[in-house]
Scaffold this motif. Structure first.
Motif, short mmCIF file in Angstrom:
data_model
loop_
_atom_site.label_atom_id
_atom_site.label_comp_id
_atom_site.label_asym_id
_atom_site.label_seq_id
_atom_site.Cartn_x
_atom_site.Cartn_y
_atom_site.Cartn_z
N ARG A 18 0.64 -1.21 0.16
CA ARG A 18 -0.04 0.11 0.20
C ARG A 18 0.90 1.23 0.04
O ARG A 18 0.51 2.20 -0.53
CB ARG A 18 -0.82 0.18 1.30
CG ARG A 18 -1.92 1.26 1.32
CD ARG A 18 -2.82 1.07 2.31
NE ARG A 18 -2.31 1.18 3.58
CZ ARG A 18 -2.31 0.14 4.50
NH1 ARG A 18 -2.73 -1.13 4.24
NH2 ARG A 18 -1.71 0.37 5.71
N LEU A 21 2.66 1.60 -3.46
CA LEU A 21 1.52 2.09 -4.40
C LEU A 21 1.30 3.54 -4.32
O LEU A 21 1.38 4.21 -5.49
CB LEU A 21 0.41 1.38 -4.27
CG LEU A 21 0.29 -0.08 -4.95
CD1 LEU A 21 -1.18 -0.75 -4.62
CD2 LEU A 21 0.47 -0.17 -6.44
N SER A 22 1.24 4.09 -3.28
CA SER A 22 1.32 5.60 -3.31
C SER A 22 2.40 6.26 -3.55
O SER A 22 2.27 7.75 -3.98
CB SER A 22 0.93 6.14 -1.72
OG SER A 22 2.24 5.75 -0.75
N GLU A 176 -4.28 -0.17 -14.90
CA GLU A 176 -4.36 -0.57 -13.30
C GLU A 176 -4.54 0.68 -12.34
O GLU A 176 -5.11 0.61 -11.61
CB GLU A 176 -2.89 -0.85 -13.12
CG GLU A 176 -2.49 -1.24 -11.45
CD GLU A 176 -1.20 -1.83 -11.18
OE1 GLU A 176 -0.92 -2.01 -10.08
OE2 GLU A 176 -0.43 -1.99 -12.25
N ARG A 180 -7.36 0.65 -9.41
CA ARG A 180 -6.77 1.20 -7.91
C ARG A 180 -7.87 2.23 -7.47
O ARG A 180 -8.21 2.17 -6.53
CB ARG A 180 -5.41 1.64 -8.26
CG ARG A 180 -4.70 2.18 -6.87
CD ARG A 180 -3.36 2.80 -6.89
NE ARG A 180 -2.67 1.90 -7.94
CZ ARG A 180 -1.50 2.36 -8.40
NH1 ARG A 180 -1.06 3.80 -7.98
NH2 ARG A 180 -0.73 1.46 -9.19
N HIS A 183 -11.13 0.79 -6.47
CA HIS A 183 -10.98 0.12 -5.17
C HIS A 183 -11.13 1.25 -4.16
O HIS A 183 -11.73 1.05 -3.09
CB HIS A 183 -9.68 -0.80 -5.06
CG HIS A 183 -9.04 -0.82 -3.68
ND1 HIS A 183 -9.87 -2.22 -3.00
CD2 HIS A 183 -8.31 -0.49 -2.59
CE1 HIS A 183 -9.44 -2.16 -1.55
NE2 HIS A 183 -8.43 -1.27 -1.62
N TYR A 184 -10.40 2.30 -4.28
CA TYR A 184 -10.04 3.35 -3.29
C TYR A 184 -11.53 4.20 -3.15
O TYR A 184 -11.67 5.02 -2.08
CB TYR A 184 -8.99 4.13 -3.47
CG TYR A 184 -7.58 3.26 -3.19
CD1 TYR A 184 -7.70 3.00 -1.71
CD2 TYR A 184 -6.74 3.09 -4.01
CE1 TYR A 184 -6.31 2.33 -1.40
CE2 TYR A 184 -5.66 2.45 -3.55
CZ TYR A 184 -5.37 2.13 -2.25
OH TYR A 184 -4.32 1.35 -1.87
N ARG A 189 -12.14 0.30 0.64
CA ARG A 189 -10.73 1.00 0.53
C ARG A 189 -10.03 0.94 1.61
O ARG A 189 -8.89 0.96 1.41
CB ARG A 189 -11.48 2.43 0.37
CG ARG A 189 -12.14 3.04 1.74
CD ARG A 189 -12.30 4.55 1.26
NE ARG A 189 -13.53 4.87 0.57
CZ ARG A 189 -14.94 4.65 0.76
NH1 ARG A 189 -15.15 4.56 2.13
NH2 ARG A 189 -15.59 5.07 -0.24
N LEU A 193 -5.55 -4.25 -1.30
CA LEU A 193 -5.62 -4.29 -2.88
C LEU A 193 -4.39 -4.89 -3.30
O LEU A 193 -3.27 -4.75 -2.93
CB LEU A 193 -5.73 -2.95 -3.39
CG LEU A 193 -5.51 -2.76 -4.94
CD1 LEU A 193 -6.79 -3.34 -5.73
CD2 LEU A 193 -5.24 -1.38 -5.45
N THR A 195 -2.37 -7.13 -6.54
CA THR A 195 -2.33 -6.99 -7.82
C THR A 195 -1.55 -8.49 -8.26
O THR A 195 -0.57 -8.78 -7.65
CB THR A 195 -1.65 -5.81 -8.46
OG1 THR A 195 -2.36 -4.64 -8.14
CG2 THR A 195 -1.59 -6.02 -9.98
#
Length: 471
Positions: A18, A21-22, A176, A180, A183-184, A189, A193, A195
């Motif tokens: 997580r 990804l941010s 993607e 994403r 999902h959020y 959320r 998540l 992948t």
């Protein structure tokens, strides 16, 4: 930035994934040290390793595995116990290793990761103008064209429920990012998540990555491993390039979707799963169903709600917005004043077909920002005669009958032939693989290798922009 995470549990994996990804970092996940050689072979050596050193591991095992693979980059090791314990002393002897006691709180672990992983400082020091969401952004996706506004409206409608979503579009269009964003924006959320990219996992390991395996299930299975269905429990599972799944695995995936339960490889106990499934593909699944390469019953299960993402050349009005967005992003990343682009250069970039879509535009602008002499991108910053990157080569087909010059390495002859065949197939990888008489998975591996080779090429010898044909 490419980060590989080794974790036999789900604790570090979920939180690190997580956080990364941010930061727009690429992640590779390994459930054990035994999977690392294969991951390094398919994805290359990462910029950073994150390892959860559980009681079943020793520092000597981790250090030996990394040294054998030739990894000399940075290592973050989370130790279940005292980091000064003699059990992990071999780790502390590695030149770029940092050891932390594994926190019991997810919040503390996330805080450690954000402070330790490079790149977070830049994100925190950006001016408000670079982080505020504007009317042209939707969950970080840039677009004002009618096509994108229609997609945003569909995303709003589907996010609130749990219906399965299938995203179709060419490579590099941002599938993607859409997954994403859904999902959020959904009630899940705050849950994981996860992948899974079907093109990066060898066929023999795909079932284990999907469902996990028990100890002793096959040669090399020396411990239990959780699959993505377990990791994504109560959250969202995003399966990228679904069309690459083999028919036997399609059948097993169908059963999981229908029964909401699965078996680990070598296991006999059914495991219940509660996930929201989002899939993506660059191939036309309806055509694949007609050809008999994709199950029709699985298609109707995964494509309950379809989102078709347009190619960048089909939404030209979004190109100026994307250019300004990437210029702000990379100016901050490389510590440069906010860069602009000359009107003539903007017009030229907007007129190009961009076969690699948004991903190609982003990569091009990153290189342009690095190499630009001033604070405004002008023609001389964009035009380089030797355009040798993957997409440029495909956009530059050789004239009919042209022969390869003598003395070229066989690998370069193969690379040029593959890219020209892909161009002949108009970017359709399935058709290109058929013409080359190789599997689509083999073609995917080759293209990823060519991208890594281009990244390793000295910048002075790289081309940035395909020349447009003379009128």
């Amino acid at each position: 930035m490419h980060v590989t995470i080794v974790d036999e549990t789900t604790f570090v994996t979920e939180i690190a994934h997580r956080v990364l990804l941010s930061m727009d970092a690429k992640t590779s996940l390994a459930g054990s040290l035994h999977e690392l050689p294969l991951i390094f072979e398919t994805s290359g050596l990462p910029d950073l390793m994150i390892v959860n050193v559980t009681n079943d591991l020793t520092g000597w095992e981790v250090a030996t595995c990394l040294q054998r693979a030739g990894y000399q980059g940075r290592l973050l090791a989370f130790v279940d116990g005292d980091p000064a314990d003699s059990r992990i002393r071999h780790l502390t002897q590695l030149p770029n290793a940092e050891c932390f006691a594994l926190p019991t709180s997810p919040t503390l672990l996330e805080d450690i990761l954000r402070k330790a992983v490079p790149g977070t400082t830049i994100n925190r020091t950006r001016s408000p103008s670079t982080t505020t969401t504007s009317a042209s952004e939707y969950h970080g996706i840039i677009g004002v064209s009618p096509q994108m506004r229609s997609i945003f409206a569909r995303m709003d409608k589907v996010a609130a429920g749990d219906v399965n979503v299938c995203i179709h579009g060419e490579s590099g269009t941002g599938k993607e990012l859409i997954a994403r964003a859904i999902h959020y924006a959904s009630p899940r959320r705050d849950r994981p998540l996860i992948t899974l990219d079907c093109t990066t996992i060898p066929e023999g390991l795909m079932e284990s990555h999907l469902f996990g395996h028990v100890k002793g299930a096959f040669t090399g299975a020396t411990e239990h491993r959780e699959g993505v269905f377990s990791l994504a429990h109560t959250g969202t599972l995003f399966i990228d390039e679904l069309g690459e799944l083999s028919p036997p695995l399609q059948a097993k995936l169908l059963r999981v979707i229908q029964a909401r339960e699965f078996f680990k490889v070598g296991g006999s106990k059914p495991i219940r799963t509660d996930i929201r499934l989002i899939t993506a593909t660059h191939t036309d699944l309806k055509t694949a169903v007609a050809r008999g390469t994709f199950r029709d019953d699985l298609y109707y299960r995964v494509a309950v709600f379809m989102i078709n993402v347009p190619a960048l050349r089909e939404r030209v009005e979004d190109i100026p917005l994307l250019i300004n967005h990437f210029l702000r992003k990379f100016s901050a990343t490389y510590g440069r004043p906010a860069m602009k682009i000359a009107p003539s250069s903007l017009a030229r970039l907007s007129s190009l077909p961009w076969p690699g879509n948004v991903r190609q535009l982003e990569n091009f602008l990153e290189q342009a920002v690095v190499l630009a002499e001033g604070d405004t991108l002008v023609e001389r910053d964009l035009v380089i005669d030797d355009f040798s990157s993957t997409f440029g080569a495909s956009a530059h087909p050789a004239p009919a009958g042209q022969q390869f010059e003598p003395g070229l390495p066989l690998s370069e002859v193969e690379r040029r032939h593959v890219l020209r065949t892909l161009q002949k197939a108009h970017g359709n990888r399935t058709e290109a693989a058929r013409l080359l008489q190789i599997s689509v998975r083999s073609l995917q591996y080759k293209l990823k290798t060519y991208n890594r080779d281009a990244d390793a090429t000295p910048r002075a010898h790289r081309g940035l922009l395909p020349k447009t044909a003379a009128p």
